[in-house]
Design an enzyme around this catalytic site. Structure first.
Site, PDB file in Angstrom:
ATOM      1  CG  HIS A 143       9.488  -6.703  -3.094  1.00 42.65           C
ATOM      2  ND1 HIS A 143       8.429  -5.967  -2.613  1.00 42.65           N
ATOM      3  CD2 HIS A 143       9.351  -7.952  -2.558  1.00 42.65           C
ATOM      4  CE1 HIS A 143       7.686  -6.732  -1.831  1.00 42.65           C
ATOM      5  NE2 HIS A 143       8.224  -7.938  -1.772  1.00 42.65           N
ATOM      6  CG  HIS A 148       9.835  -7.794   2.580  1.00 39.48           C
ATOM      7  ND1 HIS A 148       8.642  -7.833   3.273  1.00 39.48           N
ATOM      8  CD2 HIS A 148       9.560  -8.254   1.331  1.00 39.48           C
ATOM      9  CE1 HIS A 148       7.685  -8.301   2.475  1.00 39.48           C
ATOM     10  NE2 HIS A 148       8.211  -8.552   1.300  1.00 39.48           N
ATOM     11  CD  GLU A 189       4.824  -8.783   0.473  1.00 37.44           C
ATOM     12  OE1 GLU A 189       5.130  -7.746  -0.113  1.00 37.44           O
ATOM     13  OE2 GLU A 189       5.580  -9.763   0.564  1.00 37.44           O
ATOM     14  CB  SER A 208       9.660  -2.192  -3.084  1.00 36.50           C
ATOM     15  OG  SER A 208       8.593  -3.081  -3.360  1.00 36.50           O
TER      16      SER A 208
HETATM   17 FE   LIG Z   1       7.298  -9.330  -0.466  1.00 34.35          FE
END
Ligand SMILES: [Fe+2]
Length: 276
Positions: A143, A148, A189, A208
């Site tokens: 993730h 990110h 997010e 992700s």
């Molecule tokens: Fe996150």
């Protein structure tokens, strides 16, 4: 180890927890400014990285925003095996000036987001449990780095992360911090960008998760609107039922970026009171 095998869940979870704690211990003793310690990943962990990153790459072609895909290409992670965090950090530093710091788990939002203002992103080094490769309710290196990290390889996305961090630094009340956390959740997010073929994901949680990538178009998708977020709750442990899509990356910068650049405790208080 076969990924997603029918091994007894309790035994697998116990072994997973032990391994995860072992890796997370790195972060507990980390001293900022020192090199990020390497992790000796197992063959099973490299296999999990390959499985998840290959499935994500396949879905990103059709379901992720082109701007996200271009950023991911710049970072150039590859799917051969789990990368070392210090290598990803060095690459990001070259691209946008962001650096990574090891985290042992979920970092309190004010600390996590405040560090973004200084160009640091907290990242776990362990992987999700192999019994749920398609989704993780908690941050893991898949993730953090694929989600990110890819976005942080692009100057425009990286600037949005910095602005969110500066906004958190600027406010004092817990309500204001929590509202900024919510705007972060619904954009960096879980955010979407419109395209001629429908909404595409750029938010780290969705890009992700190959499970949620298949699912997000079933959510209620609203036009990006900061004030509207005051009415909406979210659950980080489930696929999202409400999402926000910006018309373009420029629109995202105009709405979320401008909000983070200009908000303070008073303006957020007014927003929360007006929209109750
Ligand atoms: Fe996150």
């Amino acid at each position: 180890m076969e990924i997603g095998s029918g091994a007894p869940e309790l035994a697998a979870s116990s072994a997973y927890r032990q391994r995860r704690d072992e890796i997370a211990a790195n972060a507990a003793t980390y001293v900022p400014g020192e090199p990020i310690p390497e992790v000796e990943y197992t063959d099973a962990e490299h296999a999990l990285w390959r499985l998840v990153s290959e499935r994500l790459a396949d879905r990103h072609r059709h379901l992720a925003a082109p701007e996200f895909n271009e950023a991911a290409e710049r970072l150039g992670l590859g799917s051969d095996g789990v990368p070392q965090l210090h290598e990803v950090s060095d690459r990001l530093d070259q691209l946008t000036g962001f650096r990574l710091r090891p985290a042992s788990g979920v970092v309190p939002f004010a600390l996590f987001c405040g560090s973004l203002a200084d160009g640091y992103f907290h990242s776990t080094q362990y992987l999700r449990d192999s019994v749920t490769p398609f989704y993780s309710t908690e941050p893991d290196i898949l993730h953090e780095v694929i989600g990110h990290g890819s976005a942080l390889a692009d100057d425009r996305f990286a600037n949005l992360y910095r602005l969110a961090g500066e906004a958190v630094r600027r406010v004092e009340s817990e309500d204001a911090v929590q509202f900024i956390a919510k705007t972060f959740w619904f954009t960096l997010e879980c955010g979407l960008l419109d395209s001629a073929d429908g909404p595409r994901a750029y938010g780290a949680s969705i890009v992700s998760s190959y499970g949620e990538l298949e699912h997000f178009r079933s959510a209620e998708i609203r036009p990006l609107d900061i004030a509207d977020m005051t009415h909406v709750d979210y659950d980080i442990t489930q696929y999202q039922t409400t999402l926000y899509s910006a018309r373009s990356l420029t629109h995202l910068e105009d709405v979320a970026g401008e909000f983070w650049a200009s908000c303070d405790g008073t303006s957020i208080e007014k927003l929360l009171v007006v929209d109750i």
